[in-house]
Enzyme design. Sequence first.
Site, PDB file in Angstrom:
ATOM      1  N   LYS A  22       0.849  -1.216   0.000  1.00  0.00           N
ATOM      2  CA  LYS A  22       0.000   0.000   0.000  1.00  0.00           C
ATOM      3  C   LYS A  22       0.875   1.253   0.000  1.00  0.00           C
ATOM      4  O   LYS A  22       0.649   2.168  -0.796  1.00  0.00           O
ATOM      5  CB  LYS A  22      -0.891   0.012   1.239  1.00  0.00           C
ATOM      6  CG  LYS A  22      -1.578   1.352   1.518  1.00  0.00           C
ATOM      7  CD  LYS A  22      -2.472   1.353   2.709  1.00  0.00           C
ATOM      8  CE  LYS A  22      -1.779   1.608   4.006  1.00  0.00           C
ATOM      9  NZ  LYS A  22      -1.463   3.015   4.294  1.00  0.00           N
ATOM     10  N   ASN A  23       1.887   1.287   0.879  1.00  0.00           N
ATOM     11  CA  ASN A  23       2.641   2.524   1.061  1.00  0.00           C
ATOM     12  C   ASN A  23       3.654   2.780  -0.049  1.00  0.00           C
ATOM     13  O   ASN A  23       4.197   3.876  -0.144  1.00  0.00           O
ATOM     14  CB  ASN A  23       3.279   2.550   2.442  1.00  0.00           C
ATOM     15  CG  ASN A  23       2.195   2.658   3.519  1.00  0.00           C
ATOM     16  OD1 ASN A  23       1.054   3.016   3.216  1.00  0.00           O
ATOM     17  ND2 ASN A  23       2.525   2.311   4.735  1.00  0.00           N
ATOM     18  N   CYS A 117      -4.417   8.127   9.498  1.00  0.00           N
ATOM     19  CA  CYS A 117      -4.694   7.527  10.801  1.00  0.00           C
ATOM     20  C   CYS A 117      -4.327   8.492  11.931  1.00  0.00           C
ATOM     21  O   CYS A 117      -3.301   9.160  11.890  1.00  0.00           O
ATOM     22  CB  CYS A 117      -3.880   6.243  10.969  1.00  0.00           C
ATOM     23  SG  CYS A 117      -4.493   4.900   9.939  1.00  0.00           S
ATOM     24  N   ARG A 122       1.647  14.137  13.332  1.00  0.00           N
ATOM     25  CA  ARG A 122       1.909  13.951  11.897  1.00  0.00           C
ATOM     26  C   ARG A 122       2.078  15.283  11.158  1.00  0.00           C
ATOM     27  O   ARG A 122       1.338  15.603  10.246  1.00  0.00           O
ATOM     28  CB  ARG A 122       0.827  13.075  11.265  1.00  0.00           C
ATOM     29  CG  ARG A 122       0.626  11.782  12.042  1.00  0.00           C
ATOM     30  CD  ARG A 122      -0.234  10.805  11.326  1.00  0.00           C
ATOM     31  NE  ARG A 122       0.561  10.086  10.318  1.00  0.00           N
ATOM     32  CZ  ARG A 122       0.032   9.094   9.581  1.00  0.00           C
ATOM     33  NH1 ARG A 122      -1.228   8.784   9.699  1.00  0.00           N
ATOM     34  NH2 ARG A 122       0.782   8.466   8.706  1.00  0.00           N
ATOM     35  N   ASP A 305       4.280   0.107  12.124  1.00  0.00           N
ATOM     36  CA  ASP A 305       2.995  -0.401  11.618  1.00  0.00           C
ATOM     37  C   ASP A 305       2.725  -1.839  12.042  1.00  0.00           C
ATOM     38  O   ASP A 305       1.650  -2.365  11.775  1.00  0.00           O
ATOM     39  CB  ASP A 305       2.942  -0.318  10.083  1.00  0.00           C
ATOM     40  CG  ASP A 305       2.857   1.112   9.617  1.00  0.00           C
ATOM     41  OD1 ASP A 305       3.032   1.354   8.410  1.00  0.00           O
ATOM     42  OD2 ASP A 305       2.645   2.001  10.459  1.00  0.00           O
ATOM     43  N   ARG A 397      -8.927   0.168   4.458  1.00  0.00           N
ATOM     44  CA  ARG A 397      -8.015   1.124   3.813  1.00  0.00           C
ATOM     45  C   ARG A 397      -6.708   0.437   3.436  1.00  0.00           C
ATOM     46  O   ARG A 397      -6.039   0.831   2.493  1.00  0.00           O
ATOM     47  CB  ARG A 397      -7.697   2.295   4.750  1.00  0.00           C
ATOM     48  CG  ARG A 397      -8.838   3.241   5.000  1.00  0.00           C
ATOM     49  CD  ARG A 397      -8.410   4.420   5.829  1.00  0.00           C
ATOM     50  NE  ARG A 397      -7.238   5.060   5.238  1.00  0.00           N
ATOM     51  CZ  ARG A 397      -6.520   5.983   5.885  1.00  0.00           C
ATOM     52  NH1 ARG A 397      -6.838   6.337   7.111  1.00  0.00           N
ATOM     53  NH2 ARG A 397      -5.488   6.547   5.304  1.00  0.00           N
TER      54      ARG A 397
END
Length: 430
Positions: A22-23, A117, A122, A305, A397
């Site tokens: 995903k990232n 998230c 952040r 993560d 997600r």
Amino acid sequence: MEQYAIKGGNPLVGEVEIGGAKNAALAILAAAAMTDETVIIENVPDLRDTVVMLKAMESIGIRVERCGRHTVKINSGAVSNLVIEDDGIKKIRASYYFLGALLGKYKKAEVALPGGCNIGLRPIDQHIKGFRALGADVRIEHGLIITEAGQLRGSHIYLDVVTVGATINVMMAAVMAEGQTIIENAAKEPHVVDVANFLNSMGASIKGAGTDVVRIRGVQKLHGTEYTIIPDQIEAGTFMFAAAVTKGDVTVKNVIPKHLESISAKLIEIGCEVEESDDAVRVVAAKPLTHTHVKTLPYPGFPTDMQPQITVALGLSRGTSIVTESIFENRFKYVDELTRMGASIKVESNTAIIDGVPKYTGASLTAPDLRAGAALVTAALAAEGVSTIDDIKFIERGYEDFPQKLQSLGAQIEKINTERELRKFRLKTG
Ligand code: EPZ
């Protein structure tokens, strides 16, 4: 409201195919806008977040064609405007990759401030620092980050913190700048390397990705390419820890074992057997789990993560464990949910002190964010009795076909919408 209903107690056994990262995908989709020629990207995971990125691309005139579930064909030759602010994009963190991509190509971009998230503050100060060092003006107005430059010139940039997002964003902004850019204290995650490899396949000149010094020599333009995204290290790790907590025997396939080394090392430390082959890793949890200590760190350290997933496992391990979260300020919110299942965990600032308990019991749970939500699923799979999990949109997600993949390993999990369906699930699973 959509929920997962889970009946715990079944060991997970079998093989599961891991999807694209995903990232890496979220950044590569944005980077595909940096050429007017056609780009074909394979192994794109089919997730809420990738759908949001593709919709945002279409909103500025980029042609997106789905060629099968995991392949997209992209052409940015007819980009109509450089302002990205649709509602979906405001909810994800990766929206900021459009800044680096569009600034790098068009010397201008306007993107809604990122969401993502809720695991900490952040900030994006390092992204802004990098853009400004390359000669761009950056300002925030009406919820938009606005950046533009007459000319982008290479610079020597020292990131104050190791940040995946800023490393990738500055790399993209620099690929067509004049001269050489050096990024010091760069993030080394596999997905940072994947984005660099993608850009190089388009004609960029990036060296050192995967080390803490990345050197970019500006080129005039980028050309089309065909590229396949690497497997998702965190999806793989999540299934590996699901095997551990359910006393199972799971092989994750289509992975790069090197990317999973810190995860495999911790599984071995807590008593699992781990067998690596070229593109698969097998995890067997035949013995009771034992305690350990872990601190999340930038790659190649233990990934933040994966912090909720290992905490779930340590909550069922003999002895006292300590988990220290060194990347984000507020990534233990899910511990309250685990406590409702019988876990004995005390959180003090960025450290969780975990006294292992013999079992979890099923409960009604709520996913606070993506990875914590997935971790709560693994806890429910290990628990005695039935659990329900709300807010599964967070989980969707980042995990494609999560219930289906777990069912294929023997899990009793279903997506339900009503009380009546929950009653049916309880009757069916006894
Ligand atoms: C990426 O987020 C991932 N998201 C996150 O994964 C992952 O947890 C994180 O990298 C760390 O590996 C995506 O790739 C879409 P960072 P990102 O910039 O880029 C601070 C998931 O579950 N920082 O590496 O936002 C920041 O506050 C998600 O898939 C600044 O101070 O993370 C944090 O403490 C969750 N200033 C640390 O750096 C900045 O300008 C690492 O953040 C940028 C970051």
